[in-house]
Design an enzyme around this catalytic site. Sequence first.
Site, mmCIF file in Angstrom:
data_model
loop_
_atom_site.group_PDB
_atom_site.id
_atom_site.type_symbol
_atom_site.label_atom_id
_atom_site.label_comp_id
_atom_site.label_asym_id
_atom_site.label_seq_id
_atom_site.Cartn_x
_atom_site.Cartn_y
_atom_site.Cartn_z
ATOM 1 N N ARG A 90 33.694 38.798 50.822
ATOM 2 C CA ARG A 90 33.561 38.249 49.464
ATOM 3 C C ARG A 90 32.870 36.907 49.603
ATOM 4 N NH1 ARG A 90 32.973 35.946 45.141
ATOM 5 N NH2 ARG A 90 34.259 36.253 43.261
ATOM 6 N N GLU A 98 30.023 41.360 36.514
ATOM 7 C CA GLU A 98 30.574 42.629 36.981
ATOM 8 C C GLU A 98 29.596 43.776 36.729
ATOM 9 O OE1 GLU A 98 33.642 43.183 38.525
ATOM 10 O OE2 GLU A 98 33.580 41.002 38.683
ATOM 11 N N ARG A 138 39.865 41.257 51.869
ATOM 12 C CA ARG A 138 38.466 40.897 52.072
ATOM 13 C C ARG A 138 38.416 39.534 52.741
ATOM 14 N NH1 ARG A 138 36.225 41.303 46.001
ATOM 15 N NH2 ARG A 138 37.883 39.743 45.842
#
Length: 211
Positions: A90, A98, A138
């Site tokens: 990330r 998004e 992540r």
Amino acid sequence: MLEVPVWIPILAFAVGLGLGLLIPHLQKPFQRFSTVNDIPKEFFEHERTLRGKVVSVTDGDTIRVRHVPWLANGDGDFKGKLTETTLQLRVAGVDCPETAKFGRTGQPFGEEAKAWLKGELQDQVVSFKLLMKDQYSRAVCLVYYGSWAAPMNVSEELLRHGYANIYRQSGAVYGGLLETFEALEAEAREKRVNIWSLDKRETPAQYKARK
């Protein structure tokens, strides 16, 4: 027969013990990590830098890389699922629009941000500074690409090109670059670049809160 001084076996034992404790630590920088959960906790605590080959771009701020240990190259035939053979990263400190997921319409410039990132990083070897592991396992990282002499910071470039705003939710980390990020965001907003060209805009955080 020569008598062996008593300190010699003691020294040999101490050296052997020391090497036994040290060697695993020396091996870690050259060990390949298949998933983020394989990365030792101390790597995040000390903000270690690793490198890997980008094999997939999920969206504007999330990528998958195949870890390439130092002194190794990025080639090789790897079989198996991406979830089992790659690290999900990330990009730290930024939030991109998004993309469409699970039947839900994406945000304006979500696909453009993803396409831009893919054009910059796909199949490239990048370096990434580990900052933390998030709740989705992540690795939140500062990602660098391009020339080793003048590497570019992905977070900075996304802000510069107007494909992201600064991530300001709980748990945000910036690797000491928040002031730089704020200056780049302000410049892109003033120029009305990409996401900042919209008269009415919903942040990714606001979009996700509407679920």
